[in-house]
Write a protein that holds these residues in place. Structure first.
Motif, PDB file in Angstrom:
ATOM      1  N   ARG A  17     -28.175  18.530  -3.748  1.00  0.00           N
ATOM      2  CA  ARG A  17     -27.862  19.361  -5.031  1.00  0.00           C
ATOM      3  C   ARG A  17     -26.522  18.641  -5.521  1.00  0.00           C
ATOM      4  O   ARG A  17     -26.421  18.662  -6.772  1.00  0.00           O
ATOM      5  N   ALA A  18     -25.577  18.261  -4.563  1.00  0.00           N
ATOM      6  CA  ALA A  18     -24.314  17.729  -5.086  1.00  0.00           C
ATOM      7  C   ALA A  18     -24.447  16.634  -5.901  1.00  0.00           C
ATOM      8  O   ALA A  18     -23.880  16.240  -6.918  1.00  0.00           O
ATOM      9  N   TYR A  19     -25.342  15.752  -5.312  1.00  0.00           N
ATOM     10  CA  TYR A  19     -25.810  14.437  -6.058  1.00  0.00           C
ATOM     11  C   TYR A  19     -26.190  14.880  -7.481  1.00  0.00           C
ATOM     12  O   TYR A  19     -25.871  14.112  -8.554  1.00  0.00           O
ATOM     13  N   LYS A  20     -27.229  15.616  -7.355  1.00  0.00           N
ATOM     14  CA  LYS A  20     -27.854  15.980  -8.942  1.00  0.00           C
ATOM     15  C   LYS A  20     -26.900  16.514  -9.879  1.00  0.00           C
ATOM     16  O   LYS A  20     -26.816  16.139 -11.199  1.00  0.00           O
ATOM     17  N   ALA A  22     -23.455  15.857  -9.666  1.00  0.00           N
ATOM     18  CA  ALA A  22     -22.655  14.811 -10.143  1.00  0.00           C
ATOM     19  C   ALA A  22     -23.311  13.839 -11.158  1.00  0.00           C
ATOM     20  O   ALA A  22     -22.855  13.345 -12.099  1.00  0.00           O
ATOM     21  N   LEU A  23     -24.470  13.375 -10.890  1.00  0.00           N
ATOM     22  CA  LEU A  23     -25.370  12.526 -11.741  1.00  0.00           C
ATOM     23  C   LEU A  23     -25.606  13.239 -13.185  1.00  0.00           C
ATOM     24  O   LEU A  23     -25.333  12.522 -14.088  1.00  0.00           O
ATOM     25  N   TYR A  24     -25.797  14.505 -13.172  1.00  0.00           N
ATOM     26  CA  TYR A  24     -26.049  15.220 -14.498  1.00  0.00           C
ATOM     27  C   TYR A  24     -24.640  15.231 -15.180  1.00  0.00           C
ATOM     28  O   TYR A  24     -24.634  14.917 -16.533  1.00  0.00           O
ATOM     29  N   ALA A  25     -23.506  14.907 -14.653  1.00  0.00           N
ATOM     30  CA  ALA A  25     -22.405  15.279 -15.231  1.00  0.00           C
ATOM     31  C   ALA A  25     -21.872  13.688 -15.665  1.00  0.00           C
ATOM     32  O   ALA A  25     -21.582  13.382 -16.648  1.00  0.00           O
ATOM     33  N   VAL A  26     -21.820  12.630 -14.871  1.00  0.00           N
ATOM     34  CA  VAL A  26     -21.483  11.429 -15.220  1.00  0.00           C
ATOM     35  C   VAL A  26     -22.657  10.426 -15.627  1.00  0.00           C
ATOM     36  O   VAL A  26     -22.232   9.317 -16.267  1.00  0.00           O
ATOM     37  N   ARG A  27     -24.024  10.850 -15.525  1.00  0.00           N
ATOM     38  CA  ARG A  27     -24.894   9.804 -15.713  1.00  0.00           C
ATOM     39  C   ARG A  27     -25.177   8.499 -15.272  1.00  0.00           C
ATOM     40  O   ARG A  27     -25.457   7.737 -16.030  1.00  0.00           O
ATOM     41  N   LYS A  28     -24.427   8.096 -14.385  1.00  0.00           N
ATOM     42  CA  LYS A  28     -24.624   6.911 -13.543  1.00  0.00           C
ATOM     43  C   LYS A  28     -24.721   6.999 -11.881  1.00  0.00           C
ATOM     44  O   LYS A  28     -23.920   7.886 -11.453  1.00  0.00           O
ATOM     45  N   GLU A  29     -25.716   6.584 -11.584  1.00  0.00           N
ATOM     46  CA  GLU A  29     -26.020   6.753 -10.240  1.00  0.00           C
ATOM     47  C   GLU A  29     -24.994   6.313  -9.214  1.00  0.00           C
ATOM     48  O   GLU A  29     -24.809   7.217  -8.475  1.00  0.00           O
ATOM     49  N   SER A  31     -21.898   5.931  -9.783  1.00  0.00           N
ATOM     50  CA  SER A  31     -20.653   6.665  -9.762  1.00  0.00           C
ATOM     51  C   SER A  31     -20.867   8.256  -9.080  1.00  0.00           C
ATOM     52  O   SER A  31     -20.034   8.744  -8.425  1.00  0.00           O
ATOM     53  N   ALA A  32     -22.181   8.727  -9.555  1.00  0.00           N
ATOM     54  CA  ALA A  32     -22.504   9.856  -8.832  1.00  0.00           C
ATOM     55  C   ALA A  32     -22.563   9.825  -7.312  1.00  0.00           C
ATOM     56  O   ALA A  32     -21.758  10.794  -6.581  1.00  0.00           O
ATOM     57  N   LEU A  33     -23.172   8.898  -6.687  1.00  0.00           N
ATOM     58  CA  LEU A  33     -22.708   8.680  -5.215  1.00  0.00           C
ATOM     59  C   LEU A  33     -21.554   8.560  -4.646  1.00  0.00           C
ATOM     60  O   LEU A  33     -21.059   9.138  -3.808  1.00  0.00           O
ATOM     61  N   ASP A  34     -20.544   7.821  -5.335  1.00  0.00           N
ATOM     62  CA  ASP A  34     -19.249   7.924  -4.984  1.00  0.00           C
ATOM     63  C   ASP A  34     -18.383   9.014  -4.936  1.00  0.00           C
ATOM     64  O   ASP A  34     -17.719   9.469  -4.391  1.00  0.00           O
ATOM     65  N   ILE A  35     -18.926   9.844  -6.330  1.00  0.00           N
ATOM     66  CA  ILE A  35     -18.066  11.163  -6.326  1.00  0.00           C
ATOM     67  C   ILE A  35     -18.548  12.383  -5.201  1.00  0.00           C
ATOM     68  O   ILE A  35     -17.623  12.765  -4.743  1.00  0.00           O
ATOM     69  N   VAL A  36     -19.738  12.048  -5.063  1.00  0.00           N
ATOM     70  CA  VAL A  36     -20.344  13.055  -3.794  1.00  0.00           C
ATOM     71  C   VAL A  36     -19.492  12.570  -2.514  1.00  0.00           C
ATOM     72  O   VAL A  36     -19.117  13.597  -1.417  1.00  0.00           O
ATOM     73  N   GLN A  37     -19.664  11.188  -2.231  1.00  0.00           N
ATOM     74  CA  GLN A  37     -19.227  10.765  -0.836  1.00  0.00           C
ATOM     75  C   GLN A  37     -17.641  11.079  -0.830  1.00  0.00           C
ATOM     76  O   GLN A  37     -17.284  11.598   0.151  1.00  0.00           O
ATOM     77  N   ASP A  38     -16.998  10.851  -2.113  1.00  0.00           N
ATOM     78  CA  ASP A  38     -15.244  11.229  -2.110  1.00  0.00           C
ATOM     79  C   ASP A  38     -15.235  12.873  -1.796  1.00  0.00           C
ATOM     80  O   ASP A  38     -14.439  13.164  -0.784  1.00  0.00           O
ATOM     81  N   ALA A  39     -15.966  13.469  -2.367  1.00  0.00           N
ATOM     82  CA  ALA A  39     -16.043  15.007  -2.228  1.00  0.00           C
ATOM     83  C   ALA A  39     -16.145  15.473  -0.719  1.00  0.00           C
ATOM     84  O   ALA A  39     -15.408  16.277  -0.169  1.00  0.00           O
ATOM     85  N   MET A  40     -17.227  14.671  -0.292  1.00  0.00           N
ATOM     86  CA  MET A  40     -17.594  15.107   1.238  1.00  0.00           C
ATOM     87  C   MET A  40     -16.453  14.908   2.199  1.00  0.00           C
ATOM     88  O   MET A  40     -16.171  15.540   3.232  1.00  0.00           O
ATOM     89  N   ILE A  41     -15.810  13.461   1.948  1.00  0.00           N
ATOM     90  CA  ILE A  41     -14.578  13.172   2.797  1.00  0.00           C
ATOM     91  C   ILE A  41     -13.518  14.044   2.681  1.00  0.00           C
ATOM     92  O   ILE A  41     -13.015  14.481   3.654  1.00  0.00           O
ATOM     93  N   LEU A  63     -15.934  19.168  -5.438  1.00  0.00           N
ATOM     94  CA  LEU A  63     -16.746  18.451  -6.364  1.00  0.00           C
ATOM     95  C   LEU A  63     -16.353  18.395  -7.920  1.00  0.00           C
ATOM     96  O   LEU A  63     -16.448  17.507  -8.281  1.00  0.00           O
ATOM     97  N   GLN A  64     -16.239  19.506  -8.221  1.00  0.00           N
ATOM     98  CA  GLN A  64     -15.884  19.711  -9.531  1.00  0.00           C
ATOM     99  C   GLN A  64     -14.362  18.963  -9.980  1.00  0.00           C
ATOM    100  O   GLN A  64     -14.445  18.274 -10.920  1.00  0.00           O
ATOM    101  N   THR A  65     -13.483  18.911  -8.952  1.00  0.00           N
ATOM    102  CA  THR A  65     -12.182  18.174  -9.246  1.00  0.00           C
ATOM    103  C   THR A  65     -12.526  16.800  -9.181  1.00  0.00           C
ATOM    104  O   THR A  65     -11.796  16.027  -9.972  1.00  0.00           O
TER     105      THR A  65
END
Length: 189
Positions: A17-20, A22-29, A31-41, A63-65
């Motif tokens: 759900r977080a990936y979807k 992030a992907l909806y927000a940034v529209r780059k796969e 980058s979305a993966l990086d964002i989710v990974q950073d948020a989880m860490i 995640l939003q931040t």
């Protein structure tokens, strides 16, 4: 305090759900993966000691931040790339070169807005904020959790300690109240 197993299970359940989101927000796969990974860490490092019940709201906020941080970095990166890409390498043109003459803001970006548009946008945002502050506490709380923090109905209900039906009612009343108040001020969204 969440155990390692609870934290791991939570991250596994929220990942898709977080990936979807992030992907909806940034529209780059990527980058979305990086964002989710950073948020989880960040969640695991800084908030792994929190109770398991608090993890969904904390993760959503992180995640939003992280998404906002991505956009800030991209804005700075794009500004510098566009500034330097228009520079001429010719020695005779170098003396008359003015960066402001070659810089063009990307259409639809904040930099391309006129001053009047910026002032109008700030006035509308200020009016919306003022009207949100006038809402009753429960309506305001439900509205902000649902639409500002992007929590779903179940998460909002859990956070507020009420039923999902109550969350829906509070959000519906808040949106209707806001729409009427803004319409009365001549603001159309």
């Amino acid at each position: 305090m969440a155990t390692d197993k609870e934290l791991s299970d939570f991250l596994e359940n929220v990942e898709r759900r977080a990936y979807k989101q992030a992907l909806y927000a940034v529209r780059k796969e990527e980058s979305a993966l990086d964002i989710v990974q950073d948020a989880m860490i960040k969640l695991a490092e800084k908030y792994g000691d929190k109770p398991a019940a608090e993890l969904p709201m904390l993760f959503q906020r992180i995640l939003q931040t992280t998404i906002l941080d991505y956009f800030r970095r991209e804005k700075v990166r794009n500004t510098w790339v566009s500034l330097f890409s228009g520079m001429s390498s010719s020695a005779d043109d170098h003396e008359d070169f003015d960066i402001l003459e070659t810089y063009e803001a990307e259409q639809g970006s904040e930099a391309s807005e006129s001053s009047a548009d910026k002032v109008e946008r700030m006035q509308v945002l200020s009016a919306i904020d003022a009207e949100v502050q006038k809402l009753p506490a429960r309506q305001r709380e439900a509205f902000l959790m649902r639409y500002l923090h992007d929590l779903d109905v179940a998460e909002t209900a859990e956070a507020m300690g009420c039923s999902e039906g109550s969350v829906k009612t509070h959000c519906s009343r808040a949106t209707h109240t806001l729409a009427e108040a803004l319409k009365a001020q001549g603001i159309k969204l």
